[in-house]
Design a protein around this motif. Structure first.
Motif, short mmCIF file in Angstrom:
data_model
loop_
_atom_site.label_atom_id
_atom_site.label_comp_id
_atom_site.label_asym_id
_atom_site.label_seq_id
_atom_site.Cartn_x
_atom_site.Cartn_y
_atom_site.Cartn_z
N TRP A 8 0.83 -1.20 0.00
CA TRP A 8 0.00 0.00 0.00
C TRP A 8 0.86 1.25 0.00
O TRP A 8 0.60 2.19 -0.73
N ARG A 9 1.91 1.26 0.80
CA ARG A 9 2.76 2.44 0.89
C ARG A 9 3.45 2.71 -0.44
O ARG A 9 3.63 3.86 -0.82
N ILE A 10 3.83 1.69 -1.15
CA ILE A 10 4.49 1.88 -2.44
C ILE A 10 3.48 2.26 -3.51
O ILE A 10 3.70 3.15 -4.30
N ARG A 11 2.34 1.60 -3.55
CA ARG A 11 1.37 1.78 -4.63
C ARG A 11 0.52 3.04 -4.49
O ARG A 11 0.08 3.58 -5.49
N ASN A 12 0.26 3.49 -3.28
CA ASN A 12 -0.66 4.58 -3.10
C ASN A 12 -0.32 5.83 -3.92
O ASN A 12 -1.20 6.35 -4.59
N PRO A 13 0.92 6.35 -3.92
CA PRO A 13 1.19 7.54 -4.73
C PRO A 13 0.97 7.28 -6.22
O PRO A 13 0.45 8.14 -6.93
N ASP A 15 -1.15 5.11 -7.52
CA ASP A 15 -2.59 5.00 -7.74
C ASP A 15 -3.22 6.37 -7.94
O ASP A 15 -4.08 6.56 -8.79
N LYS A 16 -2.77 7.33 -7.14
CA LYS A 16 -3.32 8.68 -7.20
C LYS A 16 -3.10 9.30 -8.59
O LYS A 16 -4.02 9.87 -9.17
N ILE A 17 -1.92 9.17 -9.13
CA ILE A 17 -1.63 9.75 -10.44
C ILE A 17 -2.16 8.87 -11.57
O ILE A 17 -2.63 9.37 -12.59
N ALA A 18 -2.13 7.57 -11.40
CA ALA A 18 -2.54 6.65 -12.47
C ALA A 18 -4.02 6.81 -12.81
O ALA A 18 -4.43 6.50 -13.93
N LYS A 110 7.13 21.91 -2.38
CA LYS A 110 6.81 23.31 -2.10
C LYS A 110 5.45 23.70 -2.67
O LYS A 110 4.70 24.46 -2.07
N HIS A 111 5.13 23.18 -3.86
CA HIS A 111 3.89 23.55 -4.56
C HIS A 111 2.78 22.52 -4.39
O HIS A 111 1.77 22.59 -5.10
N ASP A 112 2.98 21.59 -3.46
CA ASP A 112 1.96 20.56 -3.17
C ASP A 112 1.56 19.79 -4.42
O ASP A 112 0.38 19.57 -4.68
N ILE A 113 2.57 19.38 -5.19
CA ILE A 113 2.36 18.58 -6.39
C ILE A 113 2.70 17.13 -6.06
O ILE A 113 3.79 16.84 -5.58
N SER A 114 1.76 16.24 -6.33
CA SER A 114 1.97 14.82 -6.10
C SER A 114 2.95 14.31 -7.16
O SER A 114 2.75 14.52 -8.35
N LEU A 115 4.02 13.63 -6.71
CA LEU A 115 5.00 13.13 -7.67
C LEU A 115 5.23 11.65 -7.49
O LEU A 115 5.11 11.11 -6.40
N TYR A 116 5.51 11.01 -8.62
CA TYR A 116 5.83 9.59 -8.61
C TYR A 116 7.04 9.39 -9.51
O TYR A 116 7.15 10.01 -10.56
N SER A 125 -0.54 -0.80 -16.02
CA SER A 125 -1.02 -1.89 -16.88
C SER A 125 -1.77 -1.36 -18.09
O SER A 125 -2.68 -0.55 -17.95
N ALA A 126 -1.42 -1.84 -19.26
CA ALA A 126 -2.14 -1.49 -20.49
C ALA A 126 -3.52 -2.11 -20.45
O ALA A 126 -3.74 -3.17 -19.88
N GLY A 127 -4.47 -1.45 -21.10
CA GLY A 127 -5.81 -1.98 -21.17
C GLY A 127 -6.67 -1.63 -19.97
O GLY A 127 -7.81 -2.03 -19.88
N SER A 128 -6.13 -0.86 -19.04
CA SER A 128 -6.89 -0.48 -17.84
C SER A 128 -6.84 1.03 -17.70
O SER A 128 -5.78 1.62 -17.73
N SER A 129 -7.97 1.65 -17.52
CA SER A 129 -8.00 3.11 -17.39
C SER A 129 -7.68 3.55 -15.97
O SER A 129 -7.37 4.70 -15.75
N SER A 130 -7.74 2.65 -15.00
CA SER A 130 -7.45 3.08 -13.63
C SER A 130 -6.03 2.79 -13.22
O SER A 130 -5.49 3.44 -12.36
N LEU A 131 -5.40 1.78 -13.80
CA LEU A 131 -4.01 1.47 -13.48
C LEU A 131 -3.30 0.96 -14.67
O LEU A 131 -3.57 0.29 -15.48
#
Length: 131
Positions: A8-13, A15-18, A110-116, A125-131
């Motif tokens: 969860w700790r690795i995937r969560n950031p 997931d947010k951008i994906a 500084k600008h509160d931008i989520s980065l991965y 994963s190809a073929g998936s709109s959420s991940l």
């Protein structure tokens, strides 16, 4: 339990951008085949993608909607692009391996931008709109 917490700790950031649907991929699309592959891969994942080549004078301005930016460029050039990200109010960036620097990380914070940081080709994963 430890494995799932670590997962969860690795995937969560990521997931947010994906989950963002409207992307720009910033790289040298005329000379770097990886940039072309990332654009194609994101499209296969159901994303709307705009290719941006800074060396050809292209910028992020005018791309609407824009929710996430993928960097496949030298971190020195990335500073100018991240300034555009900040000006446009984009809150999600993904740095391909070698595209990030301490300066970029600090600016995102500084600008509160989520980065991965990672490889879209491997981690989304190809073929998936959420991940």
């Amino acid at each position: 339990a430890t494995v799932s917490v670590l997962y969860w700790r690795i995937r969560n950031p990521m997931d947010k951008i994906a989950r963002r649907m409207h992307w720009a991929v910033v790289g040298n699309h005329h000379k770097n085949p990886t940039a072309v592959r990332v654009v194609d891969h994101l499209r296969n994942c159901g994303k709307t993608v705009t290719a941006v080549t800074p060396s050809k004078g292209e910028t992020l301005k005018g791309i609407e909607p824009l929710e996430a930016v993928n960097f496949i460029i030298n971190p020195v050039v990335g500073i100018d692009v991240l300034n555009q990200v900040t000006e446009l109010g984009v809150k999600h960036v993904w740095f391909q391996p070698g595209a990030c620097s301490d300066e970029l990380r600090e600016s995102c914070k500084k600008h509160d931008i989520s980065l991965y940081e990672g490889c879209v080709l491997v981690e989304m994963s190809a073929g998936s709109s959420s991940l």
